[in-house]
Design a protein around this motif. Structure first.
Motif, short mmCIF file in Angstrom:
data_model
loop_
_atom_site.label_atom_id
_atom_site.label_comp_id
_atom_site.label_asym_id
_atom_site.label_seq_id
_atom_site.Cartn_x
_atom_site.Cartn_y
_atom_site.Cartn_z
N GLY A 105 -3.57 13.90 -4.21
CA GLY A 105 -4.16 13.60 -2.91
C GLY A 105 -4.49 12.13 -2.73
O GLY A 105 -4.44 11.61 -1.61
N LEU A 106 -4.82 11.45 -3.85
CA LEU A 106 -5.10 10.01 -3.76
C LEU A 106 -3.89 9.25 -3.24
O LEU A 106 -4.03 8.23 -2.56
CB LEU A 106 -5.49 9.48 -5.14
N GLY A 107 -2.69 9.73 -3.58
CA GLY A 107 -1.49 9.10 -3.06
C GLY A 107 -1.09 9.64 -1.71
O GLY A 107 -0.63 8.91 -0.83
N LEU A 125 0.83 -1.21 0.00
CA LEU A 125 0.00 0.00 0.00
C LEU A 125 0.86 1.25 0.00
O LEU A 125 0.53 2.26 -0.64
CB LEU A 125 -0.93 -0.01 1.21
N TYR A 126 1.99 1.20 0.71
CA TYR A 126 2.88 2.36 0.76
C TYR A 126 3.47 2.63 -0.63
O TYR A 126 3.54 3.79 -1.07
CB TYR A 126 4.00 2.13 1.78
N VAL A 127 3.89 1.59 -1.32
CA VAL A 127 4.45 1.75 -2.66
C VAL A 127 3.40 2.31 -3.62
O VAL A 127 3.70 3.20 -4.43
CB VAL A 127 5.00 0.40 -3.17
N ILE A 128 2.18 1.83 -3.52
CA ILE A 128 1.09 2.35 -4.36
C ILE A 128 0.87 3.83 -4.08
O ILE A 128 0.70 4.64 -5.01
CB ILE A 128 -0.20 1.54 -4.12
N ALA A 129 0.87 4.20 -2.80
CA ALA A 129 0.65 5.60 -2.43
C ALA A 129 1.72 6.50 -3.04
O ALA A 129 1.41 7.57 -3.60
CB ALA A 129 0.63 5.74 -0.91
N VAL A 130 2.98 6.09 -2.95
CA VAL A 130 4.06 6.90 -3.52
C VAL A 130 3.91 7.00 -5.04
O VAL A 130 4.08 8.08 -5.62
CB VAL A 130 5.43 6.30 -3.15
N ALA A 131 3.61 5.88 -5.70
CA ALA A 131 3.49 5.87 -7.15
C ALA A 131 2.37 6.80 -7.63
O ALA A 131 2.54 7.56 -8.60
CB ALA A 131 3.26 4.45 -7.65
N VAL A 132 1.23 6.75 -6.97
CA VAL A 132 0.10 7.61 -7.35
C VAL A 132 0.46 9.08 -7.13
O VAL A 132 0.14 9.95 -7.95
CB VAL A 132 -1.16 7.22 -6.56
N PHE A 133 1.13 9.36 -6.01
CA PHE A 133 1.51 10.74 -5.71
C PHE A 133 2.45 11.29 -6.78
O PHE A 133 2.30 12.43 -7.24
CB PHE A 133 2.16 10.82 -4.34
N VAL A 134 3.43 10.50 -7.18
CA VAL A 134 4.39 10.93 -8.19
C VAL A 134 3.68 11.15 -9.53
O VAL A 134 3.94 12.15 -10.23
CB VAL A 134 5.53 9.91 -8.34
N ALA A 135 2.77 10.24 -9.90
CA ALA A 135 2.02 10.41 -11.15
C ALA A 135 1.20 11.69 -11.13
O ALA A 135 1.16 12.45 -12.11
CB ALA A 135 1.12 9.20 -11.38
N GLY A 136 0.55 11.96 -9.98
CA GLY A 136 -0.20 13.20 -9.85
C GLY A 136 0.68 14.43 -9.94
O GLY A 136 0.28 15.46 -10.52
N SER A 137 1.90 14.34 -9.41
CA SER A 137 2.83 15.47 -9.48
C SER A 137 3.20 15.79 -10.93
O SER A 137 3.26 16.97 -11.32
CB SER A 137 4.09 15.16 -8.68
N VAL A 138 3.45 14.76 -11.72
CA VAL A 138 3.79 14.97 -13.13
C VAL A 138 2.63 15.64 -13.86
O VAL A 138 2.81 16.59 -14.63
CB VAL A 138 4.17 13.64 -13.80
#
Length: 571
Positions: free
Chosen positions: A129-131, A97-110
């Protein structure tokens, strides 16, 4: 094998009487902390960078009056997913879940870095925010899996240092990027988002390689009804708050959205009761009076703090005319206060278990800082802003550090992820509502305050002289400015102020400062309400006493961290 706390650690699952508990060595613990701290740093840095750069972003995208949505959309999705990540990690484990959270956050940042309008930016901030919802709650949950209660405060202080460093670095970096016309082929402010990419990649690699814990997983299924009803509650209410000043608070649209939100709240509470231990916020946790009451305080304080701190950069950059970098540096005393307040109380709380005094003092200090902000006008000396920010930071550092300790105490292991997630959940709910309400209050009143300020400036000789000079009033920036005499000025792009005549601009800025004073008064009043609630006596017998953290009930702290230096037994 798996990594958990060392056998014999006070309060740990592997305490005496539980032979065979697995061990994590000290080197592995440091690496785990590095991975968790990078994720927290990314999340905290993003908030402070964007706070410093948002005025420039909004001016570039022609949407200053819509900037609340860039914060609100982020907060809405992070609120919803904060509770969801905590619960899902209880079911499926912390690491994935932590890895998913980081990945979603980075995608949202881009995506945020590629936005072409404030509407697009707001949507993509929602993706971020989802991440973000999982970055804080899962970091604390992983730490709780690894360490006994007596040692968590010491390591949580590391997390506090992360927020402190990000609060120092973020405004400066955000101001630097916002001040660049372009960098590597993109507008400078876009790199305020792109900078998250390398940090997120590093965090994922470390967590994948070093975090091998296996928390006691729940057999419950995800609480989908809770998620859907939470959305039904939050989204209509926040949209009504955002649009209420435009539509009218008594209009059918506003009242209808509030009604839908009220139905959603009832359905959410009902869904949580029916779901039992599988709920996003399991109802057994709320049988502990300390847990329930302090989460109430947490919500109120979150609304007051996030709401007022969202407005403060506008005061520094628009009213006082500071650059984004200068405004960020003016908030340095607040950062030092947060770090100092956290370090001051964490050692004492770890040693004695007593936390209430620090929490009450923290709220009082936040009130003092906020009510001081409420006296600021266009001519207030900048040193006052720095000192008031430092006072407020000292209160924030004390209050939230010990509030998390209070909320954690007494949580049963199967609720640890959901319980720690509740801390970020309720604080984020408060912050989301606070930002929406305070920006709505500000933009709803600023036009009238500017008009009143111009009416009062009619007797000022300097203003009359500038008004009578055609070479001054014919300038486009001054024409835009003087439209504010009738409340007609657009605040979507405030960059015209840099080219306006200072004599004509002063009433405009004073009107903006007065609108902000109202926001800070409301914030201080909310903190006073939180203080009253925190003073309510807690009852509930033995469990409440334990949770309250009295020295008699607190686990005796050990002189050294509870992680073992023995060989790593993990596969």
């Amino acid at each position: 094998m798996t990594d958990t706390v060392a056998p014999g650690a006070p309060g740990a699952p592997g305490a005496p009487g539980a032979p065979g508990a697995p061990v994590i060595d000290r080197r592995r613990m440091r690496l785990v902390m590095a991975g968790l701290m990078l994720g927290l740093f990314m999340s905290a840095l993003d908030q402070t960078i964007i706070s410093a750069a948002l005025r420039t972003i909004a001016d570039d995208l022609n949407g200053l009056s819509q900037q609340a949505w860039a914060n609100t959309s982020y907060m809405i999705t992070s609120v919803i997913t904060t509770a969801l990540y905590g619960k899902l990690s209880d079911i499926y484990g912390r690491r994935p879940l932590y890895v998913i959270a980081v990945a979603v956050f980075v995608a949202g940042s881009v995506l945020c870095g590629l936005a072409q309008s404030m509407v697009m930016l707001s949507v993509f901030r929602g993706v971020q925010g989802l991440g973000a919802g999982g970055l804080m709650s899962l970091a604390f949950a992983i730490l709780a899996d690894l360490l006994p209660p007596a040692e968590r405060s010491r390591y949580q202080a590391w997390f506090g240092a992360v927020f402190g460093v990000s609060a120092v670095v973020g405004p400066v970096v955000g101001g630097f990027f916002a001040g660049l016309d372009s960098f590597a082929g993109a507008a400078g402010w876009r790199w305020a988002f792109f900078v998250n990419v390398p940090i997120g990649i590093a965090a994922v690699l470390i967590v994948l390689g070093q975090v091998r814990i296996q928390n006691d997983r729940s057999a419950d299924k995800p609480d989908l009804a809770g998620v859907l009803t939470l959305i039904l509650f939050l989204v209509p209410v926040l949209f009504a708050v955002e649009q209420g000043s435009k539509w009218g608070w008594g209009s059918a649209g506003t009242l209808g959205l509030f009604a839908v939100g009220a139905v959603g709240l009832v359905l959410f509470v009902t869904a949580q009761r029916r779901a039992g231990g599988a709920a996003l916020l399991p109802t057994p946790m709320f049988r502990n009076p300390v847990f329930s009451l302090y989460n109430g305080v947490n919500t109120i304080v979150g609304a007051a703090v996030f709401g007022s701190l969202a407005v403060l950069p506008l005061y520094l950059q628009i009213v006082k005319g500071l650059s984004p970098t200068e405004a960020g540096l003016m908030l340095l005393p607040q950062t030092l206060g947060i770090i100092g307040g956290g370090r001051l109380c964490s050692a004492y709380v770890t040693r004695t278990g007593n936390f209430k005094g620090f929490m009450l003092l923290g709220i009082v200090l936040m009130m003092a800082g906020t009510f001081w902000f409420a006296t600021f006008g266009a001519d207030t000396a900048l040193w006052q802003a720095g000192v008031a920010a430092g006072v407020m930071g000292l209160g924030i550092g004390q209050c939230w550090q010990v509030m998390l300790v209070a909320i954690q105490r007494g949580l049963e292991p199967q609720y640890m992820g959901a319980g720690i997630g509740s801390f970020a959940f309720f604080r984020s709910i408060g912050g989301t509502v606070g930002i929406s309400v305070f920006f709505s209050l500000f933009f709803g009143s600023v036009g009238g305050r500017i008009s009143d300020a111009y009416a009062g400036a009619a007797s000022d000789p300097g203003f009359r002289e500038a008004l009578a000079d055609p070479s001054v009033t014919s300038q486009p920036a001054n024409q835009t400015l003087l439209a504010g005499r009738n409340g007609a000025v657009s605040l979507d792009d405030s960059s015209f102020l840099a080219h306006a005549d200072a004599r004509l601009a002063h009433p405009f800025l004073e009107g903006m400062a007065q609108a902000m004073q109202t926001v800070f008064l409301v914030s201080g009043s909310l903190l006073a309400l939180g203080l009253i609630l925190a003073l309510v006596p807690k009852t509930g017998g033995r469990s409440a006493a334990k949770t309250a953290g009295s020295p008699a009930s607190a686990p005796a702290p050990s002189p050294e961290p509870a992680v073992s230096a023995s060989a790593d037994r993990s596969s």
